[in-house]
Design a protein around this motif. Structure first.
Motif, mmCIF file in Angstrom:
data_model
loop_
_atom_site.group_PDB
_atom_site.id
_atom_site.type_symbol
_atom_site.label_atom_id
_atom_site.label_comp_id
_atom_site.label_asym_id
_atom_site.label_seq_id
_atom_site.Cartn_x
_atom_site.Cartn_y
_atom_site.Cartn_z
ATOM 1 N N ALA A 82 -1.761 -7.106 -1.100
ATOM 2 C CA ALA A 82 -2.426 -6.522 0.070
ATOM 3 C C ALA A 82 -3.695 -7.284 0.430
ATOM 4 O O ALA A 82 -3.942 -7.594 1.608
ATOM 5 C CB ALA A 82 -2.736 -5.046 -0.193
ATOM 6 N N VAL A 83 -4.503 -7.608 -0.562
ATOM 7 C CA VAL A 83 -5.772 -8.314 -0.302
ATOM 8 C C VAL A 83 -5.519 -9.751 0.140
ATOM 9 O O VAL A 83 -6.081 -10.229 1.137
ATOM 10 C CB VAL A 83 -6.666 -8.296 -1.559
ATOM 11 C CG1 VAL A 83 -7.895 -9.184 -1.358
ATOM 12 C CG2 VAL A 83 -7.094 -6.867 -1.883
ATOM 13 N N CYS B 47 0.546 -5.216 -6.432
ATOM 14 C CA CYS B 47 0.490 -4.627 -5.094
ATOM 15 C C CYS B 47 -0.880 -4.814 -4.457
ATOM 16 O O CYS B 47 -0.989 -5.175 -3.276
ATOM 17 C CB CYS B 47 0.849 -3.142 -5.147
ATOM 18 S SG CYS B 47 2.589 -2.799 -5.486
ATOM 19 N N CYS B 48 -1.932 -4.568 -5.223
ATOM 20 C CA CYS B 48 -3.290 -4.738 -4.688
ATOM 21 C C CYS B 48 -3.569 -6.201 -4.349
ATOM 22 O O CYS B 48 -4.175 -6.505 -3.314
ATOM 23 C CB CYS B 48 -4.319 -4.230 -5.702
ATOM 24 S SG CYS B 48 -4.294 -2.437 -5.947
ATOM 25 N N SER B 49 -3.105 -7.111 -5.211
ATOM 26 C CA SER B 49 -3.315 -8.537 -4.966
ATOM 27 C C SER B 49 -2.602 -8.986 -3.696
ATOM 28 O O SER B 49 -3.156 -9.747 -2.894
ATOM 29 C CB SER B 49 -2.821 -9.359 -6.165
ATOM 30 O OG SER B 49 -3.530 -9.025 -7.335
ATOM 31 N N LEU C 206 2.313 1.982 -3.425
ATOM 32 C CA LEU C 206 1.318 2.592 -4.312
ATOM 33 C C LEU C 206 1.067 4.053 -3.949
ATOM 34 O O LEU C 206 0.992 4.921 -4.827
ATOM 35 C CB LEU C 206 0.000 1.806 -4.223
ATOM 36 C CG LEU C 206 -0.047 0.435 -4.889
ATOM 37 C CD1 LEU C 206 -1.376 -0.234 -4.594
ATOM 38 C CD2 LEU C 206 0.163 0.562 -6.395
ATOM 39 N N LYS C 207 0.919 4.347 -2.667
ATOM 40 C CA LYS C 207 0.642 5.701 -2.220
ATOM 41 C C LYS C 207 1.784 6.659 -2.538
ATOM 42 O O LYS C 207 1.560 7.833 -2.834
ATOM 43 C CB LYS C 207 0.378 5.709 -0.711
ATOM 44 C CG LYS C 207 -0.958 5.129 -0.291
ATOM 45 C CD LYS C 207 -2.088 6.078 -0.624
ATOM 46 C CE LYS C 207 -3.406 5.618 -0.015
ATOM 47 N NZ LYS C 207 -4.491 6.576 -0.306
ATOM 48 N N LEU D 148 0.820 -1.209 0.000
ATOM 49 C CA LEU D 148 0.000 0.000 0.000
ATOM 50 C C LEU D 148 0.856 1.263 0.000
ATOM 51 O O LEU D 148 0.555 2.237 -0.708
ATOM 52 C CB LEU D 148 -0.919 -0.005 1.229
ATOM 53 C CG LEU D 148 -1.951 -1.130 1.304
ATOM 54 C CD1 LEU D 148 -2.739 -1.034 2.600
ATOM 55 C CD2 LEU D 148 -2.883 -1.091 0.100
ATOM 56 N N LYS E 68 0.569 -2.103 -10.139
ATOM 57 C CA LYS E 68 -0.626 -1.816 -9.339
ATOM 58 C C LYS E 68 -1.400 -3.092 -9.017
ATOM 59 O O LYS E 68 -1.845 -3.307 -7.886
ATOM 60 C CB LYS E 68 -1.532 -0.828 -10.082
ATOM 61 C CG LYS E 68 -1.054 0.613 -10.053
ATOM 62 C CD LYS E 68 -2.083 1.511 -10.720
ATOM 63 C CE LYS E 68 -1.676 2.977 -10.617
ATOM 64 N NZ LYS E 68 -2.680 3.869 -11.250
ATOM 65 N N ALA E 69 -1.569 -3.945 -10.038
ATOM 66 C CA ALA E 69 -2.323 -5.182 -9.850
ATOM 67 C C ALA E 69 -1.623 -6.098 -8.842
ATOM 68 O O ALA E 69 -2.261 -6.697 -7.971
ATOM 69 C CB ALA E 69 -2.497 -5.907 -11.188
#
Length: 468
Positions: free
Chosen positions: A437-438, A433-435, A414-415, A411, A430-431
């Protein structure tokens, strides 16, 4: 993303220079080399208490899922460590602790979101989000630090008792595990009087050598014992009912998360000399080379040797030759000594900040003795009262290290806007990093459920005490 690259005024950066650089002069200048950084990172992550339970984690997951989980954990945390290291001075300020780095990143990134607000509204929203990041990291860092030190103090006490039992075989008058935990706590209180992480550099050099010594000895004895065992009698199937298998698998995920725990990277990086990023990249990569060689080999050889019967602390499964087991336990105690000290530092920093704010002319050594003594008393009493090593490892990995080492770095990256200019690569990063984190938020929740269930069962049955 321009505000995230450092274009916002100082007042919008989550606290300003006074808060960002609240650190001792020795750490602010940074005197450590990349080798010192490697010592600190290896000591922080590759403790025997971290990878001694890995064969048991593999036994709880089975070969395919266990191997995949170990490889993914290694790759994700290595990349996360490099990502956090890349954020050093990302907005023009030195972020000398994890919580101040998070505060600055989440406050600055809010500036772009509130561009259409009034100045007062935007400033307040930045302040709130910045403090959200600060307290998020502060909470989980304290959970990780305290939980880690409870777990490794239990491991150190177990290793000291194993050495003691080698020389003292009588049952009458034998010292207990709790007494060895108390002895280790008193020893750590002495080391707690050292002022900062940089002052531990040579201690951690010895600890890194002990990590290699422990891994080499434990792997060698594991393979030796494995060849002595009748291989036809080794069972690799998952044990217990379906519910038991599921919860043990959840628990194992927390153990793997704990094994890669490193909630102290910015604090370590603040001790490194220029060029800070390059030295830190080299230090992290060197440390992970040691980690891969030790973690993977011990995890695979331990599970191969003992199968589903492997103990949560691999040394408890070893039988002969006894002198090598004694040596492995001594290596474990030496390494844990340095690791414990690094994880004390976030808590000590909180004490120091509050004391300095209220007492400008305080006696530093006296106050340090007071708050370090209070810390050691609390940690030691908890360790002695509830010595459930495997369970504390899992719950600490789930609640403490998963948010800090898997979720937050993705996160924060990305920020901070540190993304490639190429649109395809940008979307891919982005994909990913989001994956991450989730996925690891879910892993942390499941691992926490498994660990809490295991602690409840152990308290009810007193299984751990019978094993000791």
């Amino acid at each position: 993303m321009s505000p995230a690259r450092g274009g916002a005024p100082e007042g919008e950066q989550g606290g300003g220079t006074d808060e960002v650089e609240k650190v001792s002069g020795a750490e602010r200048r940074g005197r450590g080399t990349w080798r010192h950084a490697a010592f600190h990172v290896a000591t922080t992550i590759a403790t025997p208490a971290a990878y001694a339970p890995l064969p048991f984690a593999l036994a709880s997951l089975g070969w395919p899922l266990g191997v995949c989980s170990l490889i993914i954990g290694t790759l994700v945390t290595w990349c996360s460590s490099l990502a956090v290291a890349s954020l050093w001075q990302w907005n023009g300020h030195k972020h000398t602790s994890y919580r101040l780095l998070a505060k600055s990143i989440f406050a600055l990134s809010s500036a772009a979101v509130v561009a259409n607000f009034t100045w007062s509204d935007g400033k307040n929203l930045c302040f709130i989000q910045g403090h959200w990041g600060y307290w998020y990291v502060s909470f989980f860092q304290q959970v990780a630090s305290v939980g880690n030190n409870i777990a490794i103090q239990i491991a150190a006490g177990s290793s000291l008792k194993a050495v003691y039992k080698h020389y003292y075989t009588a049952d009458d008058g034998a010292m207990t595990l709790q007494q060895f935990i108390l002895l280790f706590g008193a020893f750590e209180l002495l080391f707690s009087q050292l002022p900062d992480i940089h002052s531990l550099r040579w201690v951690n050099a010895v600890c890194t050598a002990s990590t290699i010594g422990f891994a080499g000895t434990a792997i060698g004895v594991t393979i030796y014992d494995g060849h002595r065992i009748d291989r036809k009698g080794v069972d690799y199937s998952l044990q217990g009912s379906t519910a038991s298998k599921i919860f043990r698998a959840f628990n194992a995920l927390g153990t793997i998360a704990f094994s890669f725990g490193d909630a102290m990277l910015p604090e370590i990086q603040s001790t490194v000399r220029e060029p800070v990023r390059i030295n830190m990249y080299k230090g992290v990569s060197t440390a992970y080379t040691v980690i891969i060689m030790s973690y993977w080999t011990l995890a695979f050889s331990g599970y191969w040797a003992f199968g589903s019967e492997v103990q949560p602390y691999i040394l408890s499964s070893l039988t002969v030759p006894r002198w090598t087991i004694v040596m492995a336990n001594l290596f474990a105690v030496i390494q844990i000594t340095g690791c414990f000290q690094i994880y004390c530092r976030p808590t000590y920093a909180h004490f120091e900040e509050h004391i300095q704010a209220k007492n400008t002319g305080y006696n530093a050594r006296l106050w340090r003795l007071i708050y370090t003594s209070a810390y050691m008393v609390v940690i030691t009493l908890i360790s002695a009262a509830m010595p459930f090593f495997a369970d504390f490892v899992s719950v600490c990995g789930a609640v403490g290290f998963t948010p800090l080492d898997f979720v937050l770095p993705a996160l924060a990256f990305l920020k901070a806007g540190k993304l490639p200019e190429n649109p395809v690569l940008r979307s891919a990063v982005k994909a990913i990093c989001c994956s991450v984190a989730v996925l690891f938020s879910m892993v942390g929740a499941l691992a926490c459920i498994g660990a809490i269930r295991a602690i409840a069962i152990d308290i009810k049955t007193y299984k751990f005490f019978h094993d000791m």
